[in-house]
Design a protein around this motif. Structure first.
Motif, mmCIF file in Angstrom:
data_model
loop_
_atom_site.group_PDB
_atom_site.id
_atom_site.type_symbol
_atom_site.label_atom_id
_atom_site.label_comp_id
_atom_site.label_asym_id
_atom_site.label_seq_id
_atom_site.Cartn_x
_atom_site.Cartn_y
_atom_site.Cartn_z
ATOM 1 N N SER A 104 0.836 -1.199 0.000
ATOM 2 C CA SER A 104 0.000 0.000 0.000
ATOM 3 C C SER A 104 0.875 1.255 0.000
ATOM 4 O O SER A 104 1.766 1.414 0.830
ATOM 5 C CB SER A 104 -0.908 0.009 1.229
ATOM 6 O OG SER A 104 -1.683 1.179 1.270
ATOM 7 N N GLY A 105 0.621 2.133 -0.963
ATOM 8 C CA GLY A 105 1.379 3.365 -1.060
ATOM 9 C C GLY A 105 2.725 3.222 -1.748
ATOM 10 O O GLY A 105 3.423 4.220 -1.939
ATOM 11 N N GLU A 106 3.088 2.017 -2.130
ATOM 12 C CA GLU A 106 4.381 1.782 -2.782
ATOM 13 C C GLU A 106 4.242 2.009 -4.287
ATOM 14 O O GLU A 106 3.388 1.415 -4.937
ATOM 15 C CB GLU A 106 4.848 0.350 -2.508
ATOM 16 C CG GLU A 106 6.156 -0.014 -3.155
ATOM 17 C CD GLU A 106 7.314 0.832 -2.661
ATOM 18 O OE1 GLU A 106 7.956 1.480 -3.515
ATOM 19 O OE2 GLU A 106 7.562 0.844 -1.436
ATOM 20 N N SER A 107 5.083 2.877 -4.843
ATOM 21 C CA SER A 107 4.995 3.172 -6.278
ATOM 22 C C SER A 107 5.741 2.134 -7.120
ATOM 23 O O SER A 107 5.359 1.842 -8.248
ATOM 24 C CB SER A 107 5.550 4.561 -6.577
ATOM 25 O OG SER A 107 6.902 4.675 -6.145
ATOM 26 N N SER A 108 6.813 1.589 -6.577
ATOM 27 C CA SER A 108 7.579 0.567 -7.302
ATOM 28 C C SER A 108 6.965 -0.801 -7.024
ATOM 29 O O SER A 108 7.001 -1.290 -5.897
ATOM 30 C CB SER A 108 9.047 0.580 -6.852
ATOM 31 O OG SER A 108 9.762 -0.462 -7.472
ATOM 32 N N ARG A 109 6.397 -1.421 -8.049
ATOM 33 C CA ARG A 109 5.654 -2.664 -7.846
ATOM 34 C C ARG A 109 6.175 -3.801 -8.743
ATOM 35 O O ARG A 109 5.454 -4.747 -9.042
ATOM 36 C CB ARG A 109 4.162 -2.416 -8.088
ATOM 37 C CG ARG A 109 3.611 -1.267 -7.217
ATOM 38 C CD ARG A 109 2.148 -0.991 -7.492
ATOM 39 N NE ARG A 109 1.269 -1.994 -6.923
ATOM 40 C CZ ARG A 109 0.813 -1.980 -5.678
ATOM 41 N NH1 ARG A 109 1.181 -1.010 -4.836
ATOM 42 N NH2 ARG A 109 -0.002 -2.913 -5.243
ATOM 43 N N SER A 110 7.420 -3.672 -9.168
ATOM 44 C CA SER A 110 8.003 -4.720 -10.003
ATOM 45 C C SER A 110 8.140 -6.018 -9.212
ATOM 46 O O SER A 110 8.405 -6.018 -8.010
ATOM 47 C CB SER A 110 9.362 -4.284 -10.542
ATOM 48 O OG SER A 110 10.261 -4.010 -9.477
ATOM 49 N N ALA A 111 7.944 -7.121 -9.910
ATOM 50 C CA ALA A 111 7.971 -8.431 -9.262
ATOM 51 C C ALA A 111 8.221 -9.492 -10.322
ATOM 52 O O ALA A 111 8.236 -9.208 -11.526
ATOM 53 C CB ALA A 111 6.648 -8.693 -8.549
ATOM 54 N N HIS A 112 8.403 -10.710 -9.881
ATOM 55 C CA HIS A 112 8.464 -11.830 -10.813
ATOM 56 C C HIS A 112 7.992 -13.090 -10.123
ATOM 57 O O HIS A 112 8.128 -13.242 -8.911
ATOM 58 C CB HIS A 112 9.884 -12.025 -11.375
ATOM 59 C CG HIS A 112 10.890 -12.489 -10.351
ATOM 60 N ND1 HIS A 112 11.655 -11.606 -9.617
ATOM 61 C CD2 HIS A 112 11.253 -13.740 -9.929
ATOM 62 C CE1 HIS A 112 12.446 -12.292 -8.793
ATOM 63 N NE2 HIS A 112 12.222 -13.582 -8.968
ATOM 64 N N PHE A 113 7.402 -13.960 -10.903
ATOM 65 C CA PHE A 113 7.131 -15.309 -10.453
ATOM 66 C C PHE A 113 8.372 -16.149 -10.731
ATOM 67 O O PHE A 113 9.020 -15.991 -11.770
ATOM 68 C CB PHE A 113 5.955 -15.927 -11.220
ATOM 69 C CG PHE A 113 4.608 -15.678 -10.612
ATOM 70 C CD1 PHE A 113 4.310 -16.156 -9.342
ATOM 71 C CD2 PHE A 113 3.624 -15.005 -11.317
ATOM 72 C CE1 PHE A 113 3.049 -15.952 -8.783
ATOM 73 C CE2 PHE A 113 2.363 -14.800 -10.773
ATOM 74 C CZ PHE A 113 2.078 -15.273 -9.503
ATOM 75 N N GLU A 114 8.682 -17.049 -9.816
ATOM 76 C CA GLU A 114 9.790 -17.975 -10.024
ATOM 77 C C GLU A 114 9.301 -19.397 -9.773
ATOM 78 O O GLU A 114 8.529 -19.645 -8.844
ATOM 79 C CB GLU A 114 10.954 -17.655 -9.096
ATOM 80 C CG GLU A 114 12.161 -18.557 -9.291
ATOM 81 C CD GLU A 114 13.383 -18.103 -8.526
ATOM 82 O OE1 GLU A 114 14.330 -18.907 -8.396
ATOM 83 O OE2 GLU A 114 13.399 -16.946 -8.066
ATOM 84 N N CYS A 115 9.752 -20.315 -10.599
ATOM 85 C CA CYS A 115 9.400 -21.721 -10.436
ATOM 86 C C CYS A 115 10.650 -22.570 -10.577
ATOM 87 O O CYS A 115 11.424 -22.390 -11.524
ATOM 88 C CB CYS A 115 8.374 -22.146 -11.483
ATOM 89 S SG CYS A 115 8.014 -23.924 -11.470
ATOM 90 N N ALA A 116 10.848 -23.483 -9.638
ATOM 91 C CA ALA A 116 11.879 -24.511 -9.755
ATOM 92 C C ALA A 116 11.174 -25.838 -9.941
ATOM 93 O O ALA A 116 10.314 -26.211 -9.137
ATOM 94 C CB ALA A 116 12.760 -24.544 -8.510
ATOM 95 N N ALA A 117 11.486 -26.544 -11.013
ATOM 96 C CA ALA A 117 10.873 -27.828 -11.327
ATOM 97 C C ALA A 117 11.917 -28.924 -11.175
ATOM 98 O O ALA A 117 13.001 -28.841 -11.757
ATOM 99 C CB ALA A 117 10.323 -27.828 -12.753
#
Length: 208
Positions: A104-117
């Motif tokens: 909440s209130g955070e302007s930087s919202r970069s993210a990624h999903f990561e999967c290890a198979a």
């Protein structure tokens, strides 16, 4: 040839069958109803191997498993490996609400999903004593990883998918991953990337 899908998550079973089934002709993908191991690894790869080893030990069959989650830059990579239990309830809706609150209130919202198979192939039948080994001495283990970059939205959008899909928008898209059809998501997701790479190894180990 049978291959165990080492998860109790019905959504994952359905997704994995969509991803793997068409490309693993001759291999029967079966569900897993054995005990759940303690996922005490420090990385996605470690936890994926823990799950695959447990299923291979319980069934005596080759097993694949994945560990995945969303990693948010502004939260120093959290929820990360704790994504499924982020809110402490293991409820997807609770997890999403907590993540939105923490951003909440955070302007930087970069993210990624990561999967290890992970793939674990146990020793051949007959290679152990009549009572079985006290621990699984795997004859083969392998892990592949997939990354799916994007951003965290400010509210939930879409009805497809599961987990954090309604609040994650993949890079290059103007929709959430919950607005993608299953086929669209399975063509580009972190899980698709990781398992597409693992399929090559599965074929080498089980079919060649």
């Amino acid at each position: 040839m049978k291959l165990v899908l080492a998860t109790h998550n019905a959504h994952k079973v359905e997704e994995l069958r969509r991803i793997l089934g068409p490309q693993l002709e001759g291999i029967e993908l079966i569900g897993y109803d054995g005990p759940e191991p303690v996922e005490d690894g420090d990385t996605f790869a470690e936890n994926a191997l823990i799950k695959a080893r447990a299923a291979a030990l319980h069934t005596g069959l080759p097993a694949i498993a994945d560990d995945s989650g969303v990693c948010v830059d502004a939260l120093a990579g959290a929820p990360g490996i704790h994504s499924a239990r982020y809110a402490g309830t293991r409820d997807d809706g609770d997890n999403r609400r907590m993540l939105l609150e923490n951003l909440s209130g955070e302007s930087s919202r970069s993210a990624h999903f990561e999967c290890a198979a992970a793939l674990v192939v146990p020793p051949a039948v007959g290679s152990v004593g009549p009572d079985g080994p006290p621990e699984l001495a795997a004859s083969f283990e392998h892990v592949e990883t997939g990354i799916w970059p994007g951003t965290v939205l400010r509210e939930e959008v879409g009805t497809h998918g599961f987990g954090y899909d309604p609040i994650f928008s993949p890079a290059g898209y103007s929709v959430s991953s919950a607005e993608l059809s299953p086929d669209e998501k399975n063509a580009i997701s972190h899980r698709a990337i990781a398992f597409e790479r693992l399929i090559v190894v599965v074929r080498e180990q089980l079919l060649d």
